[in-house]
Design an enzyme around this catalytic site. Structure first.
Site, PDB file in Angstrom:
ATOM      1  N   LYS A 282      49.624  18.916 187.711  1.00  6.38           N
ATOM      2  CA  LYS A 282      49.996  18.115 186.544  1.00  6.38           C
ATOM      3  C   LYS A 282      48.905  18.179 185.484  1.00  6.38           C
ATOM      4  O   LYS A 282      47.746  18.413 185.808  1.00  6.38           O
ATOM      5  CB  LYS A 282      50.170  16.647 186.965  1.00  6.38           C
ATOM      6  CG  LYS A 282      51.419  16.351 187.754  1.00  6.38           C
ATOM      7  CD  LYS A 282      51.481  14.865 188.129  1.00  6.38           C
ATOM      8  CE  LYS A 282      52.710  14.547 188.951  1.00  6.38           C
ATOM      9  NZ  LYS A 282      53.985  14.753 188.256  1.00  6.38           N
TER      10      LYS A 282
ATOM     11  N   ARG B 251      61.443  14.889 196.631  1.00  3.36           N
ATOM     12  CA  ARG B 251      62.735  15.222 197.243  1.00  3.36           C
ATOM     13  C   ARG B 251      62.542  15.957 198.562  1.00  3.36           C
ATOM     14  O   ARG B 251      63.399  15.902 199.444  1.00  3.36           O
ATOM     15  CB  ARG B 251      63.581  16.030 196.242  1.00  3.36           C
ATOM     16  CG  ARG B 251      62.975  17.333 195.836  1.00  3.36           C
ATOM     17  CD  ARG B 251      63.556  17.861 194.527  1.00  3.36           C
ATOM     18  NE  ARG B 251      63.027  17.152 193.359  1.00  3.36           N
ATOM     19  CZ  ARG B 251      63.397  17.388 192.114  1.00  3.36           C
ATOM     20  NH1 ARG B 251      64.300  18.313 191.841  1.00  3.36           N
ATOM     21  NH2 ARG B 251      62.880  16.710 191.124  1.00  3.36           N
TER      22      ARG B 251
HETATM   23  N1  BES Z   1      56.088  11.581 191.075  1.00  2.16           N
HETATM   24  C1  BES Z   1      56.690  12.432 190.113  1.00  2.16           C
HETATM   25  C2  BES Z   1      57.642  11.697 189.187  1.00  2.16           C
HETATM   26  C3  BES Z   1      57.030  10.706 188.246  1.00  2.16           C
HETATM   27  C4  BES Z   1      56.750  11.072 186.956  1.00  2.16           C
HETATM   28  C5  BES Z   1      56.789   9.417 188.641  1.00  2.16           C
HETATM   29  C6  BES Z   1      56.214  10.170 186.082  1.00  2.16           C
HETATM   30  C7  BES Z   1      56.243   8.501 187.762  1.00  2.16           C
HETATM   31  C8  BES Z   1      55.973   8.870 186.485  1.00  2.16           C
HETATM   32  C9  BES Z   1      57.460  13.544 190.784  1.00  2.16           C
HETATM   33  O1  BES Z   1      56.960  13.965 191.995  1.00  2.16           O
HETATM   34  C10 BES Z   1      57.452  14.711 189.863  1.00  2.16           C
HETATM   35  O2  BES Z   1      56.386  15.213 189.633  1.00  2.16           O
HETATM   36  N2  BES Z   1      58.608  15.113 189.369  1.00  2.16           N
HETATM   37  C11 BES Z   1      58.692  16.209 188.480  1.00  2.16           C
HETATM   38  C12 BES Z   1      59.872  17.035 188.900  1.00  2.16           C
HETATM   39  C13 BES Z   1      59.966  18.353 188.200  1.00  2.16           C
HETATM   40  C14 BES Z   1      58.811  19.245 188.607  1.00  2.16           C
HETATM   41  C15 BES Z   1      61.271  19.001 188.542  1.00  2.16           C
HETATM   42  C16 BES Z   1      58.889  15.664 187.074  1.00  2.16           C
HETATM   43  O3  BES Z   1      59.551  14.630 186.914  1.00  2.16           O
HETATM   44  O4  BES Z   1      58.310  16.228 186.153  1.00  2.16           O
HETATM   45 MN    MN Z   2      55.466  15.446 191.734  1.00  2.00          MN
END
Ligand code: BES
Ligand code: MN
Ligand code: ZN
Length: 496
Positions: free
Chosen positions: A276, A350
């Site tokens: 990230k 997921r």
């Molecule tokens: N934990 C994150 C989702 C999240 C984002 C929670 C912001 C709280 C605040 C999750 O694991 C994630 O990173 N999801 C990605 C999915 C994508 C790579 C398909 C996302 O939402 O960007």
């Molecule tokens: Mn994630």
């Protein structure tokens, strides 16, 4: 903090801070009118001049200076009678209590007069609103002791009607249990990720299990491998922290089938190899909010002795990049036997849920509810005011939706149509773990739906509701503890 219910007359009741709850479109009730009279009609004049409007969330602090027994008096708005809900009451209590604390009050008295609601529900709402509104996370402040000196020690619900005391008390007890559970979840989520590892969460679960007579099982890496939890282990492979698969059972439902609650418990989500951006990565300590909600709900269910069988499942791990981490391009074999191609290691929630949902199915549960900070896309779709809900079973969705309205932890449904499955088709495996930017909340849920067999299932995406950047009426900024009250309400209303 203690919460009491007593009978008495507000104008004679000694307290650091009294709260008068006022409707926008009504004259003050009998007891409030007596206070107004003792103050020489000051409240009436404030309202008439427009200095105080009893809108929802409005709080105005007055100093009676001896004309009534209270040191301070907070007027708290409830809005219009016709729009009155328990959540408004929770909000009024949650707003007024910290205002009085900031002014120096250590004991607070709320006048229960003419609210016109069920007394038990009234007691519960005020206890919840007061406790949750006064919540602070001070563990990492070196002057915690000093801050704690300002804590409110006691909230008293004061009624003029002796016959309501019993029901008010019962409601207060329920509210205390539920608020404590939600605050436990807030504490867990607020804690720094290095201090809230899967191991620490497992020991917290052990502590709760001891306290409330739950059956606890914690699967270690070896046992997960033996069972075939390839998805959870894949996500865990980048971390030096050992993953834990935490199973908490509450059994007070005789022969009833289990209700399965599954909570995403990523104790820190760096994104893994698909790392990230630095900005806001600190917030990814909240990626275990689903697990905290499940633990909190089971704690409440046990404390309230609900006649149910409930299993809570917490797949717990970090998601970290390292030389041993899983990679984009990998294919993981899940507990269900289905394979998932990894396009993005940041879509890890997921994956761990796919194993946990498959595990839930081994209970032949009556229903499965999972709760997860799953997608940033959910915040884009719904903002911070609603949790995303998707699922396969209308009656179950209806029940969750009703629990959302009652608790103020509202959910909003998104569609889970067959067509969305197209987006997660893989060329080499049974599915892939991302479906592109379009409909990100839905494609994530579409993947989950492949692991729940035919069991009634609802998925709750709390990515945008687990944390708040601004103070809300009974939710100070930070971890919200979302899901604890929602799931507890769902369980309390559950009829099998
Ligand atoms: N934990 C994150 C989702 C999240 C984002 C929670 C912001 C709280 C605040 C999750 O694991 C994630 O990173 N999801 C990605 C999915 C994508 C790579 C398909 C996302 O939402 O960007
Ligand atoms: Mn994630
Ligand atoms: Zn995540």
């Amino acid at each position: 903090m203690k919460i009491n219910v007593t009978t008495g007359q507000i104008e004679k009741h000694k307290t650091d801070g009294a709260v008068l709850l006022l409707f926008d479109d009504e004259k003050p009730g009998q007891a409030a009118a007596r206070v107004d009279k003792a103050l020489g009609g000051m409240i009436g004049r404030l309202i008439k001049r427009g200095d105080f409007k009893a809108k929802p969330g409005a709080v105005h602090l007055l100093y009676p200076e001896g004309r009534i027994a209270a040191e301070r008096l907070a007027l708290a708005g409830l809005g219009k009678r016709a729009d009155f809900t328990l959540n408004r009451l929770r909000q009024a209590a949650g707003k007024a209590a910290p205002v009085l604390r900031a002014a120096g009050a250590k004991d607070i008295t709320v006048l229960i007069d003419g609210l016109g609601r069920d007394n038990e529900e009234t007691g519960q709402a005020i206890a919840e609103g007061g406790m949750l509104g006064l919540y602070r996370f001070l563990k990492y402040k070196t002057n915690e002791e000093n801050d704690r000196k300002k804590d409110v020690q006691k909230i008293t619900l004061l009624t003029g009607t002796a016959s309501t005391v019993k029901a008010l008390r019962k409601g207060v007890q329920t509210g205390e249990v539920i608020a404590e559970s939600a605050m436990m979840a807030r504490d867990m989520v607020s804690s720094p990720p290095t201090d809230m590892t899967p191991t620490v969460i497992a020991s917290q679960a052990r502590e709760i299990s001891r306290q409330f007579g739950l059956r606890l099982q914690v699967l270690e890496r070896k046992q997960m491998a033996k069972l075939g939890m390839g998805a959870l282990l894949g996500v865990a492979s980048g971390s030096t922290q050992p993953p834990k698969f935490i199973i908490v059972e509450y059994r007070k439902g005789g022969k009833k089938p289990f209700i399965a609650l599954v909570g995403k418990t990523i104790t820190f989500d760096s994104g893994g190899i698909s790392i990230k951006p630095a900005e806001n990565m600190d917030k990814m300590k909240d990626d275990m909010s689903g697990g905290a909600a499940v633990l909190g709900a089971i704690r409440s269910a046990a404390a309230l002795k609900l006649p149910l069988n409930i299993v809570g499942l917490l797949p717990a791990t970090e998601n970290m990049p390292s030389g041993s981490a899983y990679k984009p391009g990998d294919v993981l074999r899940t507990l269900s036997g289905q394979t998932i191609e990894i396009l993005n290691t940041d879509a890890e929630g997921r994956l761990i849920l796919s194993d946990a949902l498959a595990y839930a199915c081994t209970y032949k549960p009556a229903v499965i509810v999972d709760i997860a900070t799953l997608t940033g896309a959910c915040g884009i779709a719904l903002g911070q005011e609603a949790t995303g809900m998707l699922g396969t079973h209308d009656a179950l969705k209806q029940k969750i939706s009703e629990a959302g309205l009652k608790t103020g932890e509202r959910v909003w449904e998104l569609p889970l149509w067959e067509e969305y499955h197209e987006q997660i088709k893989s060329d080499i495996a049974d599915m892939k773990n991302t479906g592109g930017r379009a409909g990100g909340v839905i494609t994530a849920a579409a993947l989950l739906s492949k692991f729940v067999q035919k069991y009634p299932w609802v998925h709750l995406d709390i990515a945008a509701t687990a944390w708040t950047d601004k103070d809300r009426p009974y939710t100070p900024k930070g971890a919200t503890g979302i899901g604890v009250r929602l799931l507890t309400q769902f369980l309390r209303d559950y009829q099998s």
